[in-house]
Design a protein around this motif. Structure first.
Motif, PDB file in Angstrom:
ATOM      1  N   SER A 133       0.829  -1.208   0.000  1.00  0.00           N
ATOM      2  CA  SER A 133       0.000   0.000   0.000  1.00  0.00           C
ATOM      3  C   SER A 133       0.860   1.254   0.000  1.00  0.00           C
ATOM      4  N   PHE A 134       1.929   1.248   0.800  1.00  0.00           N
ATOM      5  CA  PHE A 134       2.818   2.402   0.863  1.00  0.00           C
ATOM      6  C   PHE A 134       3.472   2.658  -0.492  1.00  0.00           C
ATOM      7  N   THR A 135       3.906   1.594  -1.159  1.00  0.00           N
ATOM      8  CA  THR A 135       4.544   1.748  -2.467  1.00  0.00           C
ATOM      9  C   THR A 135       3.560   2.278  -3.501  1.00  0.00           C
ATOM     10  N   LEU A 136       2.357   1.722  -3.526  1.00  0.00           N
ATOM     11  CA  LEU A 136       1.354   2.197  -4.475  1.00  0.00           C
ATOM     12  C   LEU A 136       1.005   3.664  -4.221  1.00  0.00           C
ATOM     13  N   GLY A 137       0.815   4.008  -2.961  1.00  0.00           N
ATOM     14  CA  GLY A 137       0.482   5.395  -2.643  1.00  0.00           C
ATOM     15  C   GLY A 137       1.610   6.352  -2.954  1.00  0.00           C
ATOM     16  N   ARG A 138       2.857   5.929  -2.720  1.00  0.00           N
ATOM     17  CA  ARG A 138       3.999   6.798  -2.963  1.00  0.00           C
ATOM     18  C   ARG A 138       4.196   7.025  -4.466  1.00  0.00           C
ATOM     19  N   ILE A 139       4.064   5.965  -5.276  1.00  0.00           N
ATOM     20  CA  ILE A 139       4.325   6.081  -6.711  1.00  0.00           C
ATOM     21  C   ILE A 139       3.142   6.703  -7.451  1.00  0.00           C
ATOM     22  N   LEU A 140       1.929   6.304  -7.089  1.00  0.00           N
ATOM     23  CA  LEU A 140       0.763   6.700  -7.876  1.00  0.00           C
ATOM     24  C   LEU A 140      -0.036   7.858  -7.286  1.00  0.00           C
ATOM     25  N   GLY A 141       0.122   8.124  -6.004  1.00  0.00           N
ATOM     26  CA  GLY A 141      -0.753   9.120  -5.399  1.00  0.00           C
ATOM     27  C   GLY A 141      -0.091  10.330  -4.786  1.00  0.00           C
ATOM     28  N   GLN A 142       1.193  10.238  -4.447  1.00  0.00           N
ATOM     29  CA  GLN A 142       1.826  11.326  -3.697  1.00  0.00           C
ATOM     30  C   GLN A 142       1.853  12.636  -4.463  1.00  0.00           C
ATOM     31  N   ASP A 143       2.261  12.602  -5.734  1.00  0.00           N
ATOM     32  CA  ASP A 143       2.404  13.839  -6.506  1.00  0.00           C
ATOM     33  C   ASP A 143       1.075  14.562  -6.695  1.00  0.00           C
TER      34      ASP A 143
END
Length: 255
Positions: A133-143
């Motif tokens: 979940s952290f990886t998906l959120g960091r790559i796809l949602g953070q920006d």
């Protein structure tokens, strides 16, 4: 020898464009179109849309396969021992990404594998699911989401997670009222590092996970001391968390 102009009349004679010239003029257009399409597909909001689509698809898959049947039907007989625990941990992690409640999975781990092996499988699945979940959120949602952190409370929470990542996430994991998935994606949007996030998740999830695993392992003997202690370990933090949340809410309303 005459080339572009005629010596006799001095009039310029322009040659018609050749096929090579036309190709050179039109070649950059597809490249520019491809670049624009690539930028659009890789834009922050496109990646956020992909994340939402993935999570919706995962949730729909869980509804179709109904993992809660593990509590009633048991584990497939073809798998047993440590291999079954590893497969369960992997399935546990994927299910948490799809918003399956962790208490249900922890009860299933205890009921299927007992206290020790079930606790190991549940903690492994917890860390795996949090990492995904952290990886998906960091790559796809953070920006896409970071520019939206404009409110005072949102900025304060982001600053706390970014500056004091380990202790903040440890407190979140120990506090029973914070949803697991929400904490994962909030941490991903912040500037918290991977190592503090995963380490705090592993350590902070032990008490609550152990209580549910023991309750699942001893569910057949509800009057046993181990089952009663496990239920108390589940109920007391939940009551304390509810009281703290109610007090905070009442304090905010008074202000």
């Amino acid at each position: 020898m005459l080339d572009a102009t005629t010596r006799s009349g001095g009039t310029a004679t322009v040659r018609p464009p050749t096929a090579a010239t036309e190709l050179a003029l039109t070649a950059p257009l597809p490249v520019g179109l491809a670049a624009r399409c690539s930028r659009a597909l890789l834009s922050p909001w496109s990646r956020l849309s992909l994340l939402v689509a993935l999570l919706v698809g995962a949730g729909a898959t869980v509804l179709l396969f109904e993992p809660q049947r593990l509590l009633a039907d048991g584990w497939p007989p073809q798998l047993g021992g440590a291999a079954a625990a590893l497969v369960f941990a992997a399935a546990y992690g994927l299910c948490t990404v799809a918003f399956v409640p962790r208490p249900l999975l922890n009860l299933a781990a205890g009921a299927l594998f007992g206290t020790q092996l079930g606790l190991g499988a549940a903690l492994g699945g917890t860390v795996l699911g949090a990492g995904i979940s952290f990886t998906l959120g960091r790559i796809l949602g953070q920006d896409a989401l970071r520019p939206l952190l404009r409110g005072r409370w949102l900025k304060a929470a982001d600053g706390q997670l970014s500056r004091h990542g380990f202790r903040s996430m440890l407190a979140v994991r120990l506090f029973p009222g914070v949803p697991f998935a929400a904490a994962n994606y909030c941490a991903a949007v912040s500037r918290m590092g991977y190592v503090p996030f995963l380490l705090a998740t592993a350590l902070g999830s032990i008490p609550n996970t152990a209580a549910y695993v023991v309750a699942g392992a001893r569910a057949s003997t509800p009057t046993s001391p181990a089952f009663l202690i496990a239920m108390a370990a589940i109920a007391v933090p939940a009551l304390v968390g509810a009281a703290v949340a109610w007090r905070k809410r009442h304090h905010l309303r008074a202000r």
